[in-house]
Design a protein around this motif. Structure first.
Motif, PDB file in Angstrom:
ATOM      1  N   UNK A 313       6.198  -2.297 -11.095  1.00 37.96           N
ATOM      2  CA  UNK A 313       5.944  -3.537 -10.369  1.00 37.96           C
ATOM      3  C   UNK A 313       5.305  -3.260  -9.008  1.00 37.96           C
ATOM      4  N   UNK A 314       5.793  -2.242  -8.308  1.00 36.05           N
ATOM      5  CA  UNK A 314       5.230  -1.918  -6.992  1.00 36.05           C
ATOM      6  C   UNK A 314       3.802  -1.401  -7.109  1.00 36.05           C
ATOM      7  N   UNK A 315       3.549  -0.542  -8.084  1.00 35.79           N
ATOM      8  CA  UNK A 315       2.196  -0.011  -8.260  1.00 35.79           C
ATOM      9  C   UNK A 315       1.211  -1.102  -8.679  1.00 35.79           C
ATOM     10  N   UNK A 316       1.626  -1.965  -9.607  1.00 40.75           N
ATOM     11  CA  UNK A 316       0.737  -3.036 -10.087  1.00 40.75           C
ATOM     12  C   UNK A 316       0.360  -3.973  -8.942  1.00 40.75           C
ATOM     13  N   UNK A 317       1.308  -4.258  -8.061  1.00 39.44           N
ATOM     14  CA  UNK A 317       1.001  -5.129  -6.917  1.00 39.44           C
ATOM     15  C   UNK A 317      -0.089  -4.516  -6.043  1.00 39.44           C
TER      16      UNK A 317
END
Length: 355
Positions: A313-317
């Protein structure tokens, strides 16, 4: 895709617009996702339908009925063929029409042909080859595979990445171990330093030295995954590899992770992130009955789900922000200090030139 009809890619092409090299195997679905009903996927602008025949063998066809151009994935499986929902036309695994329900006695079956794709089921995933089948035969190309998938000493967790960005953003993120600042307590390593970079024809290996708490040598040590206060850092080698078109990483002896790519189009990438925790250190466990070890492996499947999903989730953001910024102004200069990224971008352009 026939090499004679492939677009010519200039050597200075912007990496954010590079197509994939189709002459590789891509992981397009998990085996468990394709059951009785046809399953629709998109691989680099190509709409494809997956289905299983009566024996459960997987097949892949262009997701298009040539009669009225509707999606075959909205139809059903009839015997070993795929049946269109609109008029009931059926197509075999080679993409040839085998049946039309209202065909008159004096009429012949239409000679229409849709594309079929080489497809394999291996290590819990469905692998598809979208390129030139002659190249596949001549070079005997094989999927990268995930050998730990069925190995009794490895516990797996899978997170699906749906990333609104070009695949180059995702692979750069995976190859760059300097963005640990983003992940806080989600990651198993810290203070990575690039030691060496190796570049070969179809792969890039970046070797980092890192600090890690991820040493699984006692049963209680697994609790470090869930309770940050119990973590004790120690030096550990960290290797990340771009084995085109996929990614693989190892951290010491206990950590292995894969990212299997299925680029959808130039601004969207689907991928599967597979995390493995090794039980190799528990030698007493290896003496137990195979059935029990299999039960244990299956029972612990997904045990790192919260951590893995949090990382994703953090990387995709961040990648979504990168893609949006690029679309807003593609000529804006960026600054990069990690030599791994320059090699990755060069590698992507080289692979695009091979199409």
């Amino acid at each position: 895709m026939n090499s004679n009809s492939s677009p010519i890619i200039p050597e200075n092409t912007d990496v954010r617009t590079c197509p994939i090299n189709p002459n590789h195997w891509y992981a397009v679905a998990r085996s468990c996702e394709v059951k009785r009903l046809p399953y629709s996927i998109i691989l680099w602008h190509q709409a494809i339908v997956l289905y299983r025949d009566q024996k459960g063998i997987i097949h892949a066809l262009e997701d298009r009925c040539p009669h009225r151009q509707v999606k075959l994935s909205h139809g059903s499986v009839s015997g070993n063929d795929l049946e269109c929902a609109y008029h009931g036309w059926r197509f075999n695994r080679e993409g040839k029409c085998t049946f039309v329900p209202y065909l008159a006695e004096h009429q012949k079956l239409p000679s229409c042909q849709i594309r079929s794709y080489p497809v394999l089921e291996l290590d819990g995933f469905i692998w598809l080859f979208p390129g030139d089948e002659q190249a596949l035969k001549q070079k005997s190309l094989q999927p990268m595979g995930v050998p730990e998938w069925d190995h009794l000493n490895y516990i797996a967790t899978v997170s699906v990445i749906n990333c609104p960005g070009h695949y180059s953003f995702l692979i750069e993120n995976l190859m760059d171990m300097y963005h640990g600042h983003l992940h806080n307590n989600y990651q198993a390593w810290a203070a990575a330093k690039l030691q060496n970079l190796s570049v070969e024809q179809n792969r890039i290996d970046a070797y980092y030295e890192a600090q890690s708490y991820y040493r699984i040598d006692k049963i209680w040590s697994i609790s470090q995954l869930f309770f940050p206060a119990l973590r004790r850092l120690h030096p550990e080698p960290l290797t990340v590899s771009y084995i085109y078109p996929h990614w693989q990483s190892t951290l010491g002896q206990d950590f292995k992770i894969y990212c299997l790519f299925c680029p959808v189009h130039s601004t969207y990438t689907r991928a599967y992130l597979i995390h493995f925790t090794s039980l190799e250190a528990f030698w007493r466990l290896h003496k137990l009955p195979i059935k029990f070890r299999r039960f244990l492996k299956n029972s612990l499947f997904g045990s790192a789900q919260k951590i893995l999903d949090g990382l994703v989730a953090q990387d995709v953001e961040m990648i979504a922000q990168e893609q949006a910024a690029y679309l807003e102004n593609s000529s804006r200069k960026t600054y990069e200090l990690n030599p791994t990224i320059a090699q990755v971008q060069k590698f992507i352009r080289e692979q695009a030139l091979c199409t």
